[in-house]
Design an enzyme around this catalytic site. Structure first.
Site, PDB file in Angstrom:
ATOM      1  N   GLY A  13      13.120  66.831  51.851  1.00  0.00           N
ATOM      2  CA  GLY A  13      11.870  66.605  51.014  1.00  0.00           C
ATOM      3  C   GLY A  13      11.569  65.311  50.869  1.00  0.00           C
ATOM      4  O   GLY A  13      12.644  64.596  50.364  1.00  0.00           O
ATOM      5  N   SER A  14      10.522  64.741  51.218  1.00  0.00           N
ATOM      6  CA  SER A  14      10.110  63.602  51.159  1.00  0.00           C
ATOM      7  C   SER A  14       8.745  63.341  51.356  1.00  0.00           C
ATOM      8  O   SER A  14       7.786  64.129  51.748  1.00  0.00           O
ATOM      9  CB  SER A  14      10.993  62.665  52.297  1.00  0.00           C
ATOM     10  OG  SER A  14      11.428  63.516  53.485  1.00  0.00           O
ATOM     11  N   ARG A  15       8.504  61.991  51.606  1.00  0.00           N
ATOM     12  CA  ARG A  15       6.999  61.492  52.223  1.00  0.00           C
ATOM     13  C   ARG A  15       6.810  60.421  53.184  1.00  0.00           C
ATOM     14  O   ARG A  15       7.846  59.564  53.174  1.00  0.00           O
ATOM     15  CB  ARG A  15       5.995  61.396  50.853  1.00  0.00           C
ATOM     16  CG  ARG A  15       6.450  59.964  50.054  1.00  0.00           C
ATOM     17  CD  ARG A  15       5.715  59.795  48.753  1.00  0.00           C
ATOM     18  NE  ARG A  15       4.423  59.179  48.983  1.00  0.00           N
ATOM     19  CZ  ARG A  15       3.561  58.772  48.014  1.00  0.00           C
ATOM     20  NH1 ARG A  15       3.777  59.293  46.932  1.00  0.00           N
ATOM     21  NH2 ARG A  15       2.692  57.995  48.584  1.00  0.00           N
TER      22      ARG A  15
END
Length: 221
Positions: A186-188
């Site tokens: 989970g990240s950007r």
């Protein structure tokens, strides 16, 4: 389906005890051992899903020299004017992509050229969709230059992520869409392009790493 090498410890970790429990169930006939194995098998299957590494359009044919591709799968959070205090020095447009825990997490270079700057900053682990995650979260930043064209992009971890993997560094040349790392759980991704680029995505749009064109340079004269 190819699995990124960083995922094998996570995949085999639950798989080994699951195999042992299934073997115990077969030998002893204990249903409890078999029931205990299923959650571990499910976790192993999820790890294979998370670390999957599919081929994309850029792996089959070279990208157009004027195209900037999405560096990751996910949903566009920002497309246009940069968030306050987030962009690097200079005048930029920002495209940010939020990756959920079911998206492909292998990251790709949004453009071609030489890595001229590379930096890492430790930080917090706020949810990647939060605005202040760009300021406070752990991140890795790369500056990519091809002649007079420069693109800056960042790997930013989220609430579940605990490690950034960046498989490139200063002096290395990358092709548009080339695999260059991944972020765990989970990240950007933030991409910054100059003002003369035309953005081709909008907020809320789903994109695919190495496939979706997020910006386009004016054709070279």
């Amino acid at each position: 389906m190819r699995i990124d090498r960083a995922g094998w410890p996570f995949l085999t970790g639950p798989l080994v005890p699951a195999a042992g429990l299934l073997a115990l169930s077969r030998v002893t006939g204990r249903r409890g051992a078999r029931a205990a194995a299923w959650p571990l098998l499910g976790l192993s299957a999820y790890m294979a899903l998370f670390f999957r590494d599919p081929d994309r359009r850029c792996d089959v044919e070279p990208a157009d020299p004027d195209e900037v591709l999405s560096p990751a799968d996910g949903v566009v959070m920002v497309a246009g004017e940069p968030q306050e205090g987030v962009a690097p020095p200079g005048e930029w447009q920002q495209v940010s992509v939020f990756l959920s825990v079911v998206d492909v997490h292998v990251n790709r270079s949004p453009y071609r050229g030489e890595v001229v700057e590379s930096s890492y900053r430790p930080g917090s682990f706020l949810a990647a969709y939060r605005r202040d995650s760009a300021h406070r979260n752990e991140r890795s930043e790369l500056w990519l230059r091809d002649g007079e064209r420069t693109v800056v992009f960042r790997q930013i971890v989220g609430v579940l992520a605990r490690r950034i993997v960046t498989r490139t560094g200063v002096g290395q040349r990358l092709a548009t869409g080339e695999r260059m790392g991944l972020m765990k759980f989970g990240s950007r991704m933030d991409v910054f392009v100059p003002l003369d680029c035309e953005l081709t995505v909008t907020t809320g749009q789903r994109v695919r790493g190495g496939d979706t064109v997020i910006a386009r340079w004016p054709a070279a004269r």
